[in-house]
Write an enzyme that holds these catalytic residues in place. Structure first.
Site, PDB file in Angstrom:
ATOM      1  N   ASP A 223     131.704 131.871  25.674  1.00  0.00           N
ATOM      2  CA  ASP A 223     132.643 131.387  24.260  1.00  0.00           C
ATOM      3  C   ASP A 223     133.795 131.736  24.667  1.00  0.00           C
ATOM      4  O   ASP A 223     134.438 132.828  24.548  1.00  0.00           O
ATOM      5  CB  ASP A 223     131.961 132.069  23.236  1.00  0.00           C
TER       6      ASP A 223
ATOM      7  N   GLN B 207     138.515 132.127  22.055  1.00  0.00           N
ATOM      8  CA  GLN B 207     139.630 132.627  21.901  1.00  0.00           C
ATOM      9  C   GLN B 207     140.434 133.149  23.060  1.00  0.00           C
ATOM     10  O   GLN B 207     141.504 134.015  23.066  1.00  0.00           O
ATOM     11  CB  GLN B 207     139.186 133.895  21.061  1.00  0.00           C
TER      12      GLN B 207
ATOM     13  N   LYS C 127     142.537 125.815  18.278  1.00  0.00           N
ATOM     14  CA  LYS C 127     143.069 127.175  18.394  1.00  0.00           C
ATOM     15  C   LYS C 127     144.239 127.219  19.599  1.00  0.00           C
ATOM     16  O   LYS C 127     144.753 128.398  19.838  1.00  0.00           O
ATOM     17  CB  LYS C 127     141.855 128.170  18.808  1.00  0.00           C
TER      18      LYS C 127
HETATM   19  N1  PMP Z   1     133.681 131.518  18.794  1.00  0.00           N
HETATM   20  C1  PMP Z   1     134.862 132.362  18.496  1.00  0.00           C
HETATM   21  C2  PMP Z   1     135.007 133.580  19.114  1.00  0.00           C
HETATM   22  C3  PMP Z   1     135.883 131.814  17.355  1.00  0.00           C
HETATM   23  O1  PMP Z   1     136.634 132.584  16.997  1.00  0.00           O
HETATM   24  C4  PMP Z   1     135.271 130.767  16.774  1.00  0.00           C
HETATM   25  C5  PMP Z   1     136.227 130.148  15.748  1.00  0.00           C
HETATM   26  N2  PMP Z   1     136.562 131.117  14.838  1.00  0.00           N
HETATM   27  C6  PMP Z   1     134.196 129.679  17.231  1.00  0.00           C
HETATM   28  C7  PMP Z   1     133.617 130.440  18.040  1.00  0.00           C
HETATM   29  C8  PMP Z   1     133.967 128.650  16.624  1.00  0.00           C
HETATM   30  O2  PMP Z   1     134.858 127.521  17.205  1.00  0.00           O
HETATM   31  P1  PMP Z   1     134.919 126.274  16.627  1.00  0.00           P
HETATM   32  O3  PMP Z   1     135.981 126.193  15.446  1.00  0.00           O
HETATM   33  O4  PMP Z   1     135.637 125.424  17.926  1.00  0.00           O
HETATM   34  O5  PMP Z   1     133.681 125.679  16.302  1.00  0.00           O
END
Ligand code: PMP
Length: 410
Positions: A204, A207, A230
Site C-alpha cells: 500500500d 502514503q 495525496k
Molecule cells: N492506505 C493508506 C495508508 C491511506 O492513508 C489511505 C488514505 N487515507 C488509503 C489506503 C486509501 O486510499 P484512497 O483514498 O486512494 O482510496
C-alpha cells in the site's frame, strides 16, 4: 548546496492557491496532508483545460477530441509508469485510488487462489483499506487474515513478520508508510522474505508516494497501490502496478465497456491488461491532473522536497517533545512527516476543533486504523501531517495554537 538555495518555499506556496486563504479569520495552516494534499495551479489548470478544450470520452471516438482525451489519459499512465519505474506501462492499471486497487487484487488475484484454511498476512499498522478487502475475500474462501505485530515505537517487528510467512499464507499485504505513525517499512527486506517463500507481496503505497521516490523494481514487491489525491493530483485518481505475470493471470473484477474484446451471449472475451481492469468511463479529467502533478514533483525533485519535509518534521517533533503531557505515537527510526499525538487531559476531537478555530487543520480520530488504535489502547489521536509546501513558521503557529487551546481545556 543548501536547501534554501534550491527550494524557494514562497515561490512554491504561490503555486497552491488554497494555501493563501484564511479560515475563521486566521491564516490557514494546513497540516492534514496525509488525508489529502492541496493542488498546485498546474493541476487545477490541467483539469480546467480538459473540460474547456478536450472533453470527450476515451478510446471510443475517432474524432479529434476523443483522440486528445485518450492521449491525455494514456499519458497519465505513461507518467505514472515512469514515476514508479514500472517495467512496462501495461503493468499500470488506473484506478480511483488505493482502495480500488486493493479490492481489485483481493477479488481478482487473492480470491481465486484462497482455499479453506489459507491466510493473508498483513500488519497491525494498516489502514482499513489494507485490511477489510482481504477480510471480505478471506471470509468467502474460509481463509483468515492475520497481522504481524509492531513494537511500541511503531516499527514492524520484521522477525515476527517473517515467522508468520507460513505455507498457508497466500498473500502478504504491507503499507509502505503508515498514515498514522509515519513509519517507513523495510519493503525490500520484506519482499525478499516473501519471494524466498513464494508468497506475493502487495504494498500500500498511498502514503509513500507524496514523500519519496518509488522504484517498484528495486522494492521487489508484486503489487504496488497508489493514491493520486495525496500527491497533488485530483481526488478519484490512483493506480495499481502489478507484475505482468499476475495481471495476465487475473480475471476481470468489474465488467462493462472498455474492458472487453468481443461480447457474445455465448461468451465474452476480454481485453489485455491493463484495460481488462478499467471498465466504464474513468476519471478522465482527474487523470489529466495526474500528469500535471507528476510533472510538478519531478520539476521540484525529491531531494529538495525530502530535505525540506524532514527539516519540518524535526522542527515540529522537537517542539512537541517539549510540551509536558504530550505523547507522540510513532517514533520509528525511518519515518515520513506525520506526527500522531495526544495531550494528557484533553480529548483529541476537542483539541482539533479548537485548533481549527485558530486556523490549524489537523485530523483527529482513528485514521481508519482501528487495530492500531487498539494496540496503543486509545480511541483516537491527533495527527499533524506535513507537506513540502508547509513552513517552519506554520509549525511554530501550530505549536503556539496547541499551547493556547490546551490552556483553554484545563
Ligand atoms: N492506505 C493508506 C495508508 C491511506 O492513508 C489511505 C488514505 N487515507 C488509503 C489506503 C486509501 O486510499 P484512497 O483514498 O486512494 O482510496
Amino acid at each position: 548546496m543548501s536547501t534554501q538555495a534550491t527550494f524557494d518555499i514562497q515561490r512554491i506556496r504561490a503555486d497552491f492557491p488554497l494555501l493563501a486563504r484564511t479560515v475563521h479569520g486566521k491564516p490557514l495552516v494546513y497540516f492534514d496532508n496525509a488525508n489529502t494534499s492541496q493542488k498546485p495551479q498546474a493541476v487545477i489548470e490541467a483539469v480546467d483545460r480538459h473540460y474547456r478544450e478536450h472533453n470527450a470520452n476515451v478510446s471510443r471516438a475517432v474524432h479529434l477530441l476523443g483522440e486528445e482525451a485518450t492521449a491525455s489519459y494514456e499519458g497519465a499512465r505513461d507518467a505514472l509508469a515512469r514515476f514508479i519505474h514500472a517495467p512496462s506501462r501495461n503493468e499500470v492499471v488506473l484506478t480511483s485510488g488505493t482502495t480500488q486497487a486493493a479490492n481489485l487484487v483481493a477479488y481478482s488475484f487473492a480470491l481465486p487462489r484462497l482455499r479453506a484454511g489459507d491466510a493473508i498476512l498483513t500488519t497491525t499498522m494498516e489502514h482499513h483499506a489494507n485490511i477489510v478487502p482481504w477480510q471480505l475475500v478471506a471470509a468467502r474462501a474460509g481463509a483468515t487474515v492475520k497481522a504481524a505485530p509492531i513494537d511500541e515505537r511503531g516499527e514492524l517487528i520484521v522477525e515476527k513478520f517473517v515467522e508468520l510467512l507460513t505455507p498457508e499464507v497466500k498473500l502478504a499485504c504491507v503499507t509502505h508508510v503508515s498514515n498514522v505513525l509515519g513509519t517507513v517499512n523495510p519493503i525490500r527486506e520484506l519482499a525478499r522474505a516473501c519471494r524466498e517463500r513464494g508468497i506475493p507481496l502487495f504494498v500500500d503505497g498511498s502514503q509513500a508516494m507524496p514523500h519519496r521516490p518509488v522504484d517498484v523494481r528495486a522494492l521487489g514487491c508484486d503489487f504496488y497501490a497508489l493514491t493520486g489525491h495525496k500527491m497533488l493530483a485530483p481526488t478519484g485518481t490512483g493506480a495499481l502496478w502489478a507484475k505482468k505475470e499476475h495481471l495476465d493471470a487475473m480475471p476481470p473484477f468489474f465488467g462493462g465497456g472498455e474492458m472487453i474484446r468481443e461480447v457474445r451471449f455465448s461468451g465474452t472475451t476480454f481485453a489485455e491488461p491493463p484495460h481488462r481492469f478499467e471498465a466504464g468511463t474513468p476519471n478522465i479529467a482527474g487523470f489529466a491532473g495526474v500528469g500535471a502533478a507528476i510533472a510538478y514533483v519531478e520539476a521540484l525533485g525529491f531531494d529538495a522536497l525530502r530535505a525540506h519535509e524532514h527539516a519540518l518534521l524535526d522542527h515540529a517533533t522537537a517542539q512537541l517533545r517539549e510540551i509536558p503531557g504530550l505523547r507522540i505515537f510513532g517514533e520509528a527510526g525511518d519515518k515520513e512527516p506525520v506526527i500522531s499525538f495526544l495531550v494528557e487531559g484533553a480529548q483529541a476531537t476537542d483539541l482539533a476543533t479548537l485548533l481549527d478555530l485558530e486556523g490549524v487543520a489537523v485530523r483527529s480520530g482513528h485514521h481508519c486504523a482501528h487495530p492500531l488504535m487498539q494496540f496503543y489502547g486509545v480511541p483516537a489521536t491527533l495527527r499533524a501531517s506535513l507537506a513540502f509546501y508547509n513552513t517552519h513558521e506554520e509549525v511554530d503557529a501550530f505549536v503556539a495554537a496547541l499551547l493556547k487551546v490546551r490552556r483553554l481545556l484545563r
